[in-house]
Design an enzyme around this catalytic site. Structure first.
Site, PDB file in Angstrom:
ATOM      1  N   GLU A 254       0.890  -1.169   0.000  1.00 24.80           N
ATOM      2  CA  GLU A 254       0.000   0.000   0.000  1.00 24.80           C
ATOM      3  C   GLU A 254       0.917   1.205   0.000  1.00 24.80           C
ATOM      4  O   GLU A 254       1.471   1.585   1.030  1.00 24.80           O
ATOM      5  CB  GLU A 254      -0.920  -0.047   1.226  1.00 24.80           C
ATOM      6  CG  GLU A 254      -2.145   0.856   1.079  1.00 24.80           C
ATOM      7  CD  GLU A 254      -1.877   2.269   1.565  1.00 24.80           C
ATOM      8  OE1 GLU A 254      -1.516   3.108   0.700  1.00 24.80           O
ATOM      9  OE2 GLU A 254      -2.018   2.530   2.756  1.00 24.80           O
ATOM     10  N   CYS A 288      -1.724   9.323   2.167  1.00 25.65           N
ATOM     11  CA  CYS A 288      -1.472   8.912   0.790  1.00 25.65           C
ATOM     12  C   CYS A 288      -2.637   9.225  -0.138  1.00 25.65           C
ATOM     13  O   CYS A 288      -2.463   9.245  -1.355  1.00 25.65           O
ATOM     14  CB  CYS A 288      -1.136   7.422   0.740  1.00 25.65           C
ATOM     15  SG  CYS A 288      -2.354   6.356   1.516  1.00 25.65           S
TER      16      CYS A 288
END
Length: 476
Positions: A254, A288
């Site tokens: 991720e 993110c």
């Protein structure tokens, strides 16, 4: 309860807590004060943790569903009882605003509860084998089995939640897990591991272990060919290095992004401006999927920029302990210097911010950023939003896709046709319509494409990632 009294001394390795003889300071990013000292691990501690996890892997694989579900729910309840203390600790070790730390604890609780529920849904199915004459009379089925020891490596920005994203699905799947938190933010994760190890006597303590340390500690964990999977959250560069080092072990990544938000000409412009502010500056931009790139259709450019500039003025920067603060200092001075350097190098005139506000970076909006600028192309990980004008939606979608990243994106529109076109054409792991790209449902499959990673998180989907199918064929 004080931080020092929240868990035993040392690192949770094997059946107990191992004194390492070394420690590191955890610093409050807002003012540089000492939060606490944390035990510091070394490569030999990583090896010891892997060996302890391997020793209990058979017991974990054979553990009954009720034991795994009970352990997760008891940890959930223990965390709930210390909710406010965890929120305060997260503010101190991450420097994130209190509002964001409250969300982090709430999502961690949901992750533990959802993983506990998914234990009951971990199953296979029967399969017809008589599609060929040779299969007549055979019985076929498949089950899911634990993949083995899981290594979870997390980032500094959401240390508690990211650790839960690794630990909870691993335990639900019947896998021992070793978590390595980011060096700057180990405290909340240490406490979470303590709660999990205390939650159930039916699971071995070594089912959940934690090792702190530098890159060599991480390398020792991921290069051990006896483990079953590595789950990493962090930068693309670090994720690529881990994938190379761990091969052929399964790796779930991720990674980063430069999340885009498209504002169509028919959009609710006040709602879109609100979303950019809400999605661009939470966690001080250190997320993110925070809004970084905004693409606005030409006919509504001026109105949208005016709305956005007005709203950014209301974003409070300052002490993260203040409930009204929305932007606080970044994790360290190096991160702050990098973001300011990228702003200066962009050559864009800030509509808002672009400078220091005390120890923080003022919430920043840059318009018409030039091609090739890092503030547009790379992950800024700071309170900076960049805006470009596009002639139409085709150009907007093309600009979204002209990136090496593809985690989440958003589009604001009143048109159902535009919404479905965005979902079909945008190259990302998630497309969100009329909300921030950072809207993340923890019971949905979460992950990216391209340089934003591989595999999916969210308890249900991560549990599947951490199991392997076992086919069985019987001739009675």
């Amino acid at each position: 309860m004080t931080i020092d009294a929240a868990w035993p001394a040392g690192l949770p390795i094997g059946d107990g807590w191992l004194e390492t003889g070394r420690s590191t300071e955890v610093i409050f990013p807002y003012d540089g004060s000492l939060v606490a000292t944390a035990p510091l691990g070394a490569p030999e501690h990583a090896t010891r943790a892997v060996e302890a996890a391997l020793a209990v892997a058979p017991a974990m694989a054979a553990s009954p569903s009720h034991a795994r579900r009970t352990a997760l729910m008891r940890a959930h309840d223990a965390l709930e009882a210390e909710r406010a203390a965890f929120e305060r600790l997260l503010v101190l070790e991450t420097g994130k605003p209190l509002a964001d730390c409250k969300v982090e604890v709430a999502r961690t609780l949901l992750t533990l509860a959802t993983a506990a529920e998914e234990v009951a849904r971990l199953h296979g199915e029967t399969v017809p084998l008589d599609l060929l004459p040779s299969g007549e009379g055979l019985i076929g089925f498949w089950t899911r089995r634990p993949i083995g020891v899981v290594v979870g490596i997390t980032g500094f920005n959401y240390p508690l939640l990211l650790a839960a994203h690794k630990i909870a699905p691993a335990l639900a799947a019947g896998c021992p897990v070793i978590v390595k938190p980011a060096p700057a933010t180990p405290l909340a994760t240490l406490w979470l591991v303590h709660l999990l190890r205390s939650a159930s006597q039916a699971l071995p303590p070594a089912a959940v272990q934690l090792v702190t340390g530098d890159v060599e500690v991480g390398r020792t964990l991921v290069e051990d060919r006896r483990i079953g999977a590595v789950s990493f959250t962090g930068s693309a560069a670090a994720g690529h290095a881990i994938a190379r080092a761990a091969a052929p072990v399964k790796v779930l990544l991720e990674l980063g992004s430069n999340a885009a938000l498209v504002v169509a000409a028919d959009a609710d412009l006040p709602a879109a401006a609100d979303a950019v502010v809400r999605g661009g500056y939470y966690a001080s931009g250190q997320a993110c999927i925070s809004v970084q790139r905004v693409l606005v259709e030409e006919p509504v450019r001026e109105e949208f920029l005016s709305l956005l500039a007005g709203r950014v003025k209301s974003v409070a920067a300052g002490d993260p302990r203040d409930p009204d603060t929305r932007v606080a200092p970044l994790i360290d001075q190096a991160a702050t210097d990098r973001v300011l350097d990228w702003i200066a190098a962009s050559g864009a005139e800030p509509i808002a911010g672009g400078h220091r506000d005390g120890r923080a970076i003022a919430p920043t909006v840059l318009a018409d950023v030039a091609e090739g600028a890092d503030v547009w192309d790379e992950e800024i990980f700071g309170p900076v939003v960049c805006v470009r004008t596009v002639p139409d939606l085709d150009a907007a979608f093309a600009a979204v896709n002209a990136s090496r990243y593809g985690l989440h994106a958003a589009v604001f529109t009143r048109s159902l046709a535009t919404a479905f076109a965005a979902i079909e054409r945008i190259e990302a792991g998630g497309v969100v319509v009329n909300e921030v790209p950072g809207f993340r449902a923890d019971n949905m499959p979460y992950g990216g494409v391209k340089d934003s990673g591989t595999g999916r998180e969210g308890p249900r989907f991560a549990i599947e990632e951490l199991t392997v199918t076992r086919m069985a064929i019987i001739r009675p």
